[in-house]
Scaffold this active site. Structure first.
Site, PDB file in Angstrom:
ATOM      1  N   HIS A  17       0.529  -0.954  -0.346  1.00  0.00           N
ATOM      2  CA  HIS A  17      -0.459  -0.266  -0.219  1.00  0.00           C
ATOM      3  C   HIS A  17       0.923   1.227  -0.138  1.00  0.00           C
ATOM      4  CE1 HIS A  17      -2.954  -2.399   2.220  1.00  0.00           C
ATOM      5  NE2 HIS A  17      -3.867  -2.618   1.135  1.00  0.00           N
ATOM      6  N   LYS A  41     -17.920  -6.238   8.777  1.00  0.00           N
ATOM      7  CA  LYS A  41     -16.478  -6.896   8.545  1.00  0.00           C
ATOM      8  C   LYS A  41     -16.060  -6.658  10.306  1.00  0.00           C
ATOM      9  CE  LYS A  41     -14.376  -7.061   4.389  1.00  0.00           C
ATOM     10  NZ  LYS A  41     -12.913  -6.838   3.461  1.00  0.00           N
ATOM     11  N   ARG A  90      -1.693  -6.418  -8.089  1.00  0.00           N
ATOM     12  CA  ARG A  90      -1.037  -7.659  -7.760  1.00  0.00           C
ATOM     13  C   ARG A  90      -0.389  -8.680  -9.114  1.00  0.00           C
ATOM     14  NH1 ARG A  90      -2.378  -8.594  -1.835  1.00  0.00           N
ATOM     15  NH2 ARG A  90      -4.863  -8.524  -3.153  1.00  0.00           N
ATOM     16  N   SER A 129      -3.005  -7.531   3.546  1.00  0.00           N
ATOM     17  CA  SER A 129      -3.150  -7.126   4.777  1.00  0.00           C
ATOM     18  C   SER A 129      -3.791  -8.644   5.565  1.00  0.00           C
ATOM     19  CB  SER A 129      -4.036  -6.456   4.887  1.00  0.00           C
ATOM     20  OG  SER A 129      -4.149  -5.093   4.205  1.00  0.00           O
TER      21      SER A 129
END
Ligand code: PNS
Length: 158
Positions: A17, A41, A90, A129
């Site tokens: 990030h 969440k 990615r 993460s």
């Protein structure tokens, strides 16, 4: 003026990030980090903690703002008149998901908003993460995968 947004959960922010933030900040006049607040969440860090870590890790980037939002990304983008929305890629797995999200958002954005994809530096392409949290929680080292301030905050929780 190009107003950029880099939105995400940042729970927590990783070095991937961080790299993307530095690069995106060079492309726009002002870059906002928009932390999504998702009530469904259970994050490891509160929104305030995530904001604080990002502010500290990015203190040397002058054109950076840190904010949070909930609900639809496109609503936040339109209301705040962002012109560029940055996303990191990615791998081809990211691409499939990001393509559909960008296409859906394009329908919802008002004029003058573009999604800009930046390819992740290969040295960060395996970092997420969720994986950083899992490795840390199970006792593995995540040094170099998350910024120093994030590592310290996580270690203080042990
Ligand atoms: O940290 P992430 O998982 O990369 O962030 C993804 C995020 C927050 C950008 C995405 O889930 C999102 O935009 N959520 C807001 C809800 C929304 O707008 N959904 C429709 C997407 S087309």
């Amino acid at each position: 003026m190009n107003k950029g947004l880099y939105a995400g959960s940042f729970d927590p922010m990783t070095c991937g990030h961080m790299d993307l933030i530095k690069r995106a900040a060079k492309i726009c006049d002002e870059l906002t980090i928009g932390i999504i607040e998702n009530p469904s969440k259970q994050p490891m860090f509160t929104t305030d903690e995530r904001q604080d870590m990002i502010r500290k890790a990015c203190k040397d980037i002058p054109n950076l703002k840190v904010d949070s939002f909930c609900g639809l990304l496109a609503d936040y983008v339109n209301t705040n008149q962002f012109t560029l929305v940055f996303r990191g890629l990615r791998s081809s797995m990211d691409f499939e998901y990001e393509l559909t999200m960008a296409q859906m958002n394009a329908r919802l954005y008002e004029d003058k908003v573009e999604t800009v994809f930046l390819m992740t530096d290969p040295k960060y392409s395996f970092i997420s993460s969720s994986m950083a949290k899992e490795v840390f929680t199970l006792g593995g080292s995540i040094e170099g995968l998350v910024p120093e301030i994030v590592l310290k905050t996580m270690e203080n929780r042990r």
